[in-house]
Design an enzyme around this catalytic site. Structure first.
Site, PDB file in Angstrom:
ATOM      1  N   TYR A 164      -0.170   0.879   8.402  1.00 20.83           N
ATOM      2  CA  TYR A 164       0.676   2.076   7.684  1.00 20.83           C
ATOM      3  C   TYR A 164       1.191   0.876   6.492  1.00 20.83           C
ATOM      4  CZ  TYR A 164       2.373   5.860   5.512  1.00 20.83           C
ATOM      5  OH  TYR A 164       3.162   6.980   3.918  1.00 20.83           O
ATOM      6  N   LYS A 168       2.473  -0.080   2.869  1.00 23.18           N
ATOM      7  CA  LYS A 168       3.018   0.721   2.192  1.00 23.18           C
ATOM      8  C   LYS A 168       4.433   0.043   1.455  1.00 23.18           C
ATOM      9  CE  LYS A 168       2.096   4.570   2.247  1.00 23.18           C
ATOM     10  NZ  LYS A 168       1.703   4.966   0.918  1.00 23.18           N
TER      11      LYS A 168
END
Length: 254
Positions: A164, A168
């Site tokens: 993640y 991001k």
């Protein structure tokens, strides 16, 4: 750009931050193509948007499938005559550490599939959407245009979020790259990095963990989904904001 001039595609629009963004834009008179895999959520969104000054077009598509992205952008562009905005909001997380030792002393590794599903959705998806929407803007000579990538406070790196955090961080870097590449065509690109917001995604978090994070936020509260729309509004309307990431975390990273 005024919000009522926006013809925008919003991904992950059926719930959470995407829903707040889509409804906020519709309240301001924008035309919004709401893309998600959740058909029931899209139906509820369409019903709630009914009667608002703007227009909402629900689109079911998987952002990881190139052919579905191409078809969705084509449909939205034809329905609205053109698109001049994109909010890349769709995202998932599948948390886990890179490696760990279990109680039996065995070394366990994060499965490749656990890495890939997040990268496909949170990084490849935004690339596919931005590529198709930007190409459409250029082909139709649409100016001005705006692309907004929704990142996360995790872009700085959070333990247990190898996949993640990488995705991001990637969408912030992409926004910077696209800001430079697309500026000659009158298209801006930017990012928003939200902290903890009142959305269904937090339902899976243990209360103890959430309380620990809240204690570190100077404002001592979660963000309201309407506040993410306020950030989108600022980026759309402030035509000198380009290539940067707007931190929206209540001061957590400060």
């Amino acid at each position: 750009m005024k919000l009522n001039e926006l013809r925008c595609l919003v991904t992950g629009a059926a719930s959470g931050l995407g829903r707040a963004i889509a409804l906020g834009l519709c309240r301001e008179g924008a035309r919004v193509a709401a893309l998600d895999l959740n058909e029931a959520g899209l139906g509820q969104l369409e019903e709630e948007a009914r009667g608002l000054p703007g227009q909402l077009l629900p689109l079911r598509a998987d952002v990881t499938r190139e052919e579905e992205v191409v078809a969705a952008v084509k449909r939205a562009s034809e329905a609205f005559e053109f698109l001049n905005g994109l909010v890349n909001n769709a995202g998932i997380y599948r948390d886990g550490v890179l490696v760990k030792v279990d109680r039996n002393g065995r070394v366990l590794k994060m499965p490749r599939a656990q890495w890939q599903v997040v990268i496909d959705t949170d990084l490849t998806g935004p690339y596919l959407l931005a590529r198709e929407v930007a190409a459409q803007m250029i082909e139709k000579k649409v100016q001005p245009g705006i692309i907004i990538n929704v990142s996360s406070i995790s872009r700085a790196g959070v333990s247990g979020q190898t996949n993640y955090s990488a995705a991001k961080a990637g969408v912030v870097a992409d926004a910077r790259v696209w800001a430079e590449e697309l500026a000659p065509y009158g298209i801006r690109a930017a990012a928003i990095a939200p902290g903890f917001f009142q959305t269904p995604i937090l339902d899976a978090m243990k209360q103890e963990t959430l309380d620990q994070w809240l204690s570190r936020i100077p404002l001592k509260r979660l963000g309201n989904p309407d506040e993410i729309f306020a950030a989108v509004r600022f980026i759309v309307e402030c035509e000198y904001f380009n290539g940067s990431c707007l931190e929206l975390d209540g001061g957590l990273r400060a």
